[in-house]
Design a protein around this motif. Sequence first.
Motif, PDB file in Angstrom:
ATOM      1  N   LEU A  33       6.060 -38.248   5.581  1.00 16.54           N
ATOM      2  CA  LEU A  33       5.249 -38.515   4.388  1.00 16.54           C
ATOM      3  C   LEU A  33       4.817 -39.973   4.251  1.00 16.54           C
ATOM      4  CD1 LEU A  33       7.360 -36.503   1.767  1.00 16.54           C
ATOM      5  CD2 LEU A  33       5.327 -35.725   3.000  1.00 16.54           C
ATOM      6  N   ILE A  34       5.412 -40.857   5.048  1.00 25.99           N
ATOM      7  CA  ILE A  34       5.200 -42.291   4.857  1.00 25.99           C
ATOM      8  C   ILE A  34       3.715 -42.667   4.828  1.00 25.99           C
ATOM      9  CG2 ILE A  34       5.422 -44.542   6.002  1.00 25.99           C
ATOM     10  CD1 ILE A  34       8.237 -43.778   6.798  1.00 25.99           C
ATOM     11  N   ASN A  35       2.931 -42.121   5.723  1.00 26.50           N
ATOM     12  CA  ASN A  35       1.524 -42.524   5.851  1.00 26.50           C
ATOM     13  C   ASN A  35       0.563 -41.709   4.978  1.00 26.50           C
ATOM     14  OD1 ASN A  35       2.091 -44.545   7.805  1.00 26.50           O
ATOM     15  ND2 ASN A  35       2.249 -42.958   9.374  1.00 26.50           N
ATOM     16  N   LEU A  36       1.112 -40.852   4.134  1.00 32.41           N
ATOM     17  CA  LEU A  36       0.266 -40.058   3.242  1.00 32.41           C
ATOM     18  C   LEU A  36       0.064 -40.799   1.921  1.00 32.41           C
ATOM     19  CD1 LEU A  36       1.760 -36.483   3.792  1.00 32.41           C
ATOM     20  CD2 LEU A  36      -0.118 -37.595   5.019  1.00 32.41           C
ATOM     21  N   GLN A  37      -0.988 -40.468   1.228  1.00 34.19           N
ATOM     22  CA  GLN A  37      -1.272 -41.081  -0.072  1.00 34.19           C
ATOM     23  C   GLN A  37      -0.754 -40.152  -1.171  1.00 34.19           C
ATOM     24  OE1 GLN A  37      -2.541 -44.228  -0.373  1.00 34.19           O
ATOM     25  NE2 GLN A  37      -2.378 -44.246   1.854  1.00 34.19           N
ATOM     26  N   LEU A  38       0.484 -40.376  -1.569  1.00 32.46           N
ATOM     27  CA  LEU A  38       1.128 -39.520  -2.565  1.00 32.46           C
ATOM     28  C   LEU A  38       1.586 -40.351  -3.751  1.00 32.46           C
ATOM     29  CD1 LEU A  38       3.430 -37.467  -0.148  1.00 32.46           C
ATOM     30  CD2 LEU A  38       1.170 -36.816  -0.988  1.00 32.46           C
ATOM     31  N   ASN A  39       1.914 -39.670  -4.832  1.00 27.29           N
ATOM     32  CA  ASN A  39       2.477 -40.331  -6.009  1.00 27.29           C
ATOM     33  C   ASN A  39       3.961 -40.018  -6.192  1.00 27.29           C
ATOM     34  OD1 ASN A  39      -0.010 -41.515  -6.887  1.00 27.29           O
ATOM     35  ND2 ASN A  39      -0.641 -39.511  -7.672  1.00 27.29           N
ATOM     36  N   PHE A  40       4.331 -38.768  -5.876  1.00 26.04           N
ATOM     37  CA  PHE A  40       5.706 -38.333  -6.115  1.00 26.04           C
ATOM     38  C   PHE A  40       6.178 -37.428  -4.983  1.00 26.04           C
ATOM     39  CE2 PHE A  40       3.379 -38.553 -10.168  1.00 26.04           C
ATOM     40  CZ  PHE A  40       4.041 -39.621 -10.761  1.00 26.04           C
ATOM     41  N   ILE A  41       7.502 -37.334  -4.851  1.00 23.91           N
ATOM     42  CA  ILE A  41       8.141 -36.426  -3.890  1.00 23.91           C
ATOM     43  C   ILE A  41       9.219 -35.656  -4.644  1.00 23.91           C
ATOM     44  CG2 ILE A  41       9.507 -36.261  -1.777  1.00 23.91           C
ATOM     45  CD1 ILE A  41       8.352 -39.054  -1.034  1.00 23.91           C
ATOM     46  N   LEU A  42       9.258 -34.354  -4.459  1.00 28.30           N
ATOM     47  CA  LEU A  42      10.288 -33.528  -5.086  1.00 28.30           C
ATOM     48  C   LEU A  42      11.325 -33.138  -4.043  1.00 28.30           C
ATOM     49  CD1 LEU A  42      11.262 -31.961  -7.641  1.00 28.30           C
ATOM     50  CD2 LEU A  42      10.070 -29.971  -6.689  1.00 28.30           C
ATOM     51  N   LEU A  43      12.575 -33.486  -4.313  1.00 29.53           N
ATOM     52  CA  LEU A  43      13.701 -33.045  -3.492  1.00 29.53           C
ATOM     53  C   LEU A  43      14.457 -31.993  -4.284  1.00 29.53           C
ATOM     54  CD1 LEU A  43      15.082 -36.498  -2.212  1.00 29.53           C
ATOM     55  CD2 LEU A  43      13.380 -35.018  -1.132  1.00 29.53           C
ATOM     56  N   ILE A  44      14.642 -30.818  -3.693  1.00 33.12           N
ATOM     57  CA  ILE A  44      15.308 -29.728  -4.427  1.00 33.12           C
ATOM     58  C   ILE A  44      16.212 -28.941  -3.487  1.00 33.12           C
ATOM     59  CG2 ILE A  44      13.262 -28.256  -4.102  1.00 33.12           C
ATOM     60  CD1 ILE A  44      14.009 -26.904  -6.786  1.00 33.12           C
ATOM     61  N   ASN A  45      17.450 -28.709  -3.922  1.00 35.38           N
ATOM     62  CA  ASN A  45      18.403 -27.929  -3.137  1.00 35.38           C
ATOM     63  C   ASN A  45      17.966 -26.472  -3.008  1.00 35.38           C
ATOM     64  OD1 ASN A  45      19.973 -30.210  -2.975  1.00 35.38           O
ATOM     65  ND2 ASN A  45      21.856 -29.218  -3.698  1.00 35.38           N
ATOM     66  N   GLN A  46      18.484 -25.824  -1.982  1.00 37.93           N
ATOM     67  CA  GLN A  46      18.163 -24.413  -1.765  1.00 37.93           C
ATOM     68  C   GLN A  46      18.774 -23.509  -2.841  1.00 37.93           C
ATOM     69  OE1 GLN A  46      20.331 -26.128  -0.088  1.00 37.93           O
ATOM     70  NE2 GLN A  46      22.206 -24.940   0.185  1.00 37.93           N
ATOM     71  N   ASP A  47      19.773 -24.016  -3.571  1.00 48.27           N
ATOM     72  CA  ASP A  47      20.428 -23.212  -4.603  1.00 48.27           C
ATOM     73  C   ASP A  47      20.052 -23.669  -6.010  1.00 48.27           C
ATOM     74  OD1 ASP A  47      21.721 -25.613  -4.425  1.00 48.27           O
ATOM     75  OD2 ASP A  47      23.757 -24.795  -4.361  1.00 48.27           O
ATOM     76  N   ALA A  48      18.918 -24.377  -6.114  1.00 51.04           N
ATOM     77  CA  ALA A  48      18.449 -24.856  -7.417  1.00 51.04           C
ATOM     78  C   ALA A  48      17.096 -24.236  -7.733  1.00 51.04           C
ATOM     79  CB  ALA A  48      18.340 -26.376  -7.415  1.00 51.04           C
ATOM     80  N   GLY A  49      16.741 -24.204  -9.017  1.00 47.30           N
ATOM     81  CA  GLY A  49      15.471 -23.609  -9.439  1.00 47.30           C
ATOM     82  C   GLY A  49      14.838 -24.371 -10.585  1.00 47.30           C
ATOM     83  N   LEU A  50      13.534 -24.221 -10.712  1.00 49.33           N
ATOM     84  CA  LEU A  50      12.768 -24.920 -11.743  1.00 49.33           C
ATOM     85  C   LEU A  50      12.266 -23.940 -12.791  1.00 49.33           C
ATOM     86  CD1 LEU A  50      10.603 -27.037  -9.297  1.00 49.33           C
ATOM     87  CD2 LEU A  50      12.285 -27.992 -10.853  1.00 49.33           C
ATOM     88  N   GLU A  51      12.441 -24.290 -14.061  1.00 49.54           N
ATOM     89  CA  GLU A  51      11.848 -23.505 -15.131  1.00 49.54           C
ATOM     90  C   GLU A  51      10.344 -23.816 -15.210  1.00 49.54           C
ATOM     91  OE1 GLU A  51      13.614 -22.761 -18.902  1.00 49.54           O
ATOM     92  OE2 GLU A  51      14.546 -21.259 -17.627  1.00 49.54           O
ATOM     93  N   PRO A  52       9.549 -22.902 -15.787  1.00 48.33           N
ATOM     94  CA  PRO A  52       8.110 -23.160 -15.927  1.00 48.33           C
ATOM     95  C   PRO A  52       7.838 -24.502 -16.618  1.00 48.33           C
ATOM     96  CG  PRO A  52       8.607 -20.881 -16.498  1.00 48.33           C
ATOM     97  CD  PRO A  52       9.920 -21.566 -16.296  1.00 48.33           C
ATOM     98  N   ASN A  53       6.914 -25.258 -16.068  1.00 48.92           N
ATOM     99  CA  ASN A  53       6.473 -26.561 -16.601  1.00 48.92           C
ATOM    100  C   ASN A  53       7.472 -27.685 -16.378  1.00 48.92           C
ATOM    101  OD1 ASN A  53       4.087 -25.375 -17.612  1.00 48.92           O
ATOM    102  ND2 ASN A  53       5.150 -24.772 -19.496  1.00 48.92           N
ATOM    103  N   ALA A  54       8.618 -27.411 -15.773  1.00 46.46           N
ATOM    104  CA  ALA A  54       9.625 -28.457 -15.590  1.00 46.46           C
ATOM    105  C   ALA A  54       9.099 -29.581 -14.704  1.00 46.46           C
ATOM    106  CB  ALA A  54      10.898 -27.866 -14.997  1.00 46.46           C
ATOM    107  N   LEU A  55       8.454 -29.216 -13.614  1.00 44.76           N
ATOM    108  CA  LEU A  55       7.943 -30.236 -12.699  1.00 44.76           C
ATOM    109  C   LEU A  55       6.887 -31.103 -13.382  1.00 44.76           C
ATOM    110  CD1 LEU A  55       7.866 -31.556  -9.947  1.00 44.76           C
ATOM    111  CD2 LEU A  55       6.286 -29.768  -9.171  1.00 44.76           C
TER     112      LEU A  55
END
Length: 267
Positions: free
Chosen positions: A30-52
Motif C-alpha cells: 500500500l505504500i505507493n498508493l494514494q490512500l487516506n486510511f487503512i482498516l486492520l480487522i481480525n478474522q473473528d471481528a465484525g463491523l456494525e452498519p455505519n461503524a466504519l
Amino acid sequence: IKNNYPQVELFCNASNLGFGAANNVALKHLINLQLNFILLINQDAGLEPNALELMIEAMTNNPSFKIISPFIFKDEQLGSVDDPFFDYLRTGLSDEIINRFINRAQQKERPANEVVKLRFVSAAIWLLRFDALKIVGGFDPLFFHYAEDDDYGNRVHYKKYDIGISLGAIDYHSRYRYSYNKELHDLRSYYRQFCFYLIRLKNINEPGIVCLKVIILLLKQSLKSFIKINFRQGIINLRMIVNVAISFPKINKSRKIAATREYAYLI
C-alpha cells in the motif's frame, strides 16, 4: 474468497509469518498508493452498519490520532463488552461512564460520535491513518504473535501522536474459545510472559537502562521461586533470563530502527 470475491487482492503466504509480519506484507503493497486510511480487522471481528464511516469521521475530525478503534463487544448480540477492551477503557473513562454507555448501546441508542483518548487498545479492529506507515512504520517482526500491537502503540506515542476510540462506532470481537490442553496452555503462558518482558525492553519511550531492570526483576523472581522450593518455576524464570539475554542484540537494533527510520519494518 478467490471464487466469491474476485475483486479482492488476496496475499497467500507460503508459511505462517506471524501476525505483524503477515500484516506487513499487505502494508508494503500500500505504500505507493494514494490512500487516506487503512482498516486492520481480525478474522473473528465484525463491523456494525455505519461503524466504519463513523471511525473515518472521528479520525478526520481529530488529526492528532493515528489509530482509532470502535467500541468492541464480545458478540453480535452486544451482550457484554470484550474483556480486554473494558480494561483499556478504564484507562480513559470512569466505570460509571462506561456502564452508562454500554446500556445505551445495548438499547440501540447511539451516542454522539466523540473520540476518547486511551493509552492503548488492541489491534482487533484498527483504523490506521495512512501517513502512519511513513511516520510510525509497520509491525515489528520481532514479535511473532502477541504484543506486536502494544509495540506499535508505544511507537505512536513516541512520535507524539494519539490513540483512541470512536464512541459512536459499535463492533464485536468473537474471540476463539480453546479446549484446555495443559501443554499448549503452559507454552502459551510462557510465551506471553516472554512477550511481556520483550515489550518492556523494546519500548523506545523508556531508556536503555530498562534492560538491566528487567534482568534484575527476573533474577528476583527466580530467587523467590527457589526459596519457596518451587524449582519448576525457578528454572522457567532462569530459562526466561537466557532467552531475554539472547534477544538483546535484536532488541537494540529494532529500537534504533523504530526511533530513526521512516517506513520502519516496511522498506
